[in-house]
Design an enzyme around this catalytic site. Structure first.
Site, mmCIF file in Angstrom:
data_model
loop_
_atom_site.group_PDB
_atom_site.id
_atom_site.type_symbol
_atom_site.label_atom_id
_atom_site.label_comp_id
_atom_site.label_asym_id
_atom_site.label_seq_id
_atom_site.Cartn_x
_atom_site.Cartn_y
_atom_site.Cartn_z
ATOM 1 C CB SER A 194 -0.958 0.012 1.190
ATOM 2 O OG SER A 194 -2.036 -0.867 0.954
ATOM 3 C CE LYS A 223 -4.728 1.411 -0.870
ATOM 4 N NZ LYS A 223 -4.164 0.220 -0.215
ATOM 5 C CB SER A 242 -4.651 1.769 3.754
ATOM 6 O OG SER A 242 -3.737 1.277 2.789
#
Length: 379
Positions: free
Chosen positions: A58, A61, A121
């Protein structure tokens, strides 16, 4: 830039050679890769496997949020624009992935989506904004790769907006530090979101997974990541006494490990290094001679501060040297390049920056130009 004239400006007196100064060894870390970078200078202070492409989970992101932030900054998006949640973006109530828990075929504002991406997230928020901005997540990945190239991220390739496993989806620790530096520098209006500890949406409150936000008041971002393939990852930034550092750790074994290792890097970095500003923006560093101008010289300096990151105790070894282009000729626009400033630490080149005109110079009239040409013949 041949035949440069040189004006040595010893802004700080030299001291003992850098090599003679003992720098404490960085902490020994059990991870796949890491990097510690100074924000202002961009200097890498310590690293291991920093250029190796790895699954970023993640941490991906950060690029998704950065593109949203830049679209907000440019006006392409408005904070209250509504973003629809397609079936492809929707999380189906599974605990196997991080979600903002957006309703299917519902919508949320861009600003809420941004918080959902950064704090929670949310894979659903990431996919929804990707489709909103580019039509499909695959097209958005193209935007991510274009932006990565623009930022100088040379060892990364994005296949999706979330960081879910894909054999072609990779990023290096150094590239992620470059991206974090861009977020802090270019998205300052939205950077405060990365320090928010929780966000509630659709009746569900979720906390930020960056444990350092709860234990270290100098830490103000950025993003965690985890998959079985990537391990536990963390990109973080801290600012102490005016100095900001960026840390990226990848492939640690637990949430605790990624927090502890980042904390160790910050403590070592702030204790071992310091920033020096040998050249300040807007300050005249030289009087550059001008041919055929209404005035015979122009003040030359740099457009932005030059920051050098050096071992503590080495500030006195930092010097700068102005190198002027030959035959500088009017007219000259303010900001036009007149040469460069080279910064050295104990004789070793640290970096350079363009030397620019601090004011414009108009072209001289016919008779002054003629007189200068006559004088040049005798020279």
């Amino acid at each position: 830039m041949k035949h440069l004239s040189v004006l040595a400006l010893s802004l700080l007196a030299p001291v003992a050679a850098w090599s003679a100064v003992a720098v404490a060894a960085p902490p020994a870390l059990d991870n796949t890769a890491y990097v510690l970078m100074d924000f202002d200078s961009g200097r890498i202070l310590s690293e291991r496997n920093a250029q190796q492409p790895l699954p970023p989970a993640s941490l991906t992101k950060m690029m998704t949020s950065y593109l949203v932030e830049q679209a907000l900054k440019s006006g392409r998006l408005k904070p209250d624009d509504q973003v629809r949640v397609s079936e492809n973006a929707w999380c189906r109530g599974t605990s196997a992935e991080s979600c903002m828990y957006l309703p299917l075929n519902g919508s949320a504002s861009v600003l809420d989506m941004l918080r959902g991406i950064i704090i929670q997230s949310g894979n659903d928020a990431s996919k929804a904004v990707a489709e909103h901005l580019a039509g499909t997540e695959a097209s958005f990945a193209g935007l991510m790769n274009a932006e990565a190239a623009k930022l100088g991220m040379k060892n990364s390739h994005f296949a999706n907006a979330t960081g879910l496993p894909d054999p072609t989806h990779k990023a290096s620790a150094q590239d992620l530090a470059i991206l974090a530096r861009a977020i802090i520098g270019n998205s300052s209006e939205y950077y405060g979101i990365y320090a928010e500890k929780e966000f509630k949406y659709n009746g569900i409150k979720q906390g930020n997974r960056n444990a350092l936000l709860y234990t270290d008041p100098t830490v103000d971002g950025l993003k965690t990541g985890h998959t079985a393939e990537a391990g536990y990852c963390l990109t973080a930034s801290a600012k102490r006494n005016g100095m900001r550092l960026i840390s990226v750790v990848m492939g640690t074994k637990s949430m605790q490990d990624r927090a502890d290792q980042t904390r160790a890097l910050f403590n070592w970095g702030f204790a071992t290094w310091e920033n020096v500003k040998p050249v300040s923006a807007g300050v005249s560093l030289a009087k550059a001679p001008v041919r055929f101008g209404k005035v015979d010289e122009v003040n030359a300096g740099v457009a932005k501060d030059f920051i050098a990151t050096v071992p503590r105790g080495q500030a006195g070894a930092v010097k700068s040297e102005v190198q002027l282009l030959p035959n500088i000729t009017a007219p000259i626009a303010q900001g036009a390049t007149l040469g460069k400033v080279v910064v050295t630490v104990d004789g070793q080149v640290f970096g350079e920056q363009p030397l620019v005109a601090l004011e414009p110079v108009e072209e001289a009239g016919f008779f002054k130009k003629l007189w200068q040409r006559i004088l040049s013949w005798f020279k």
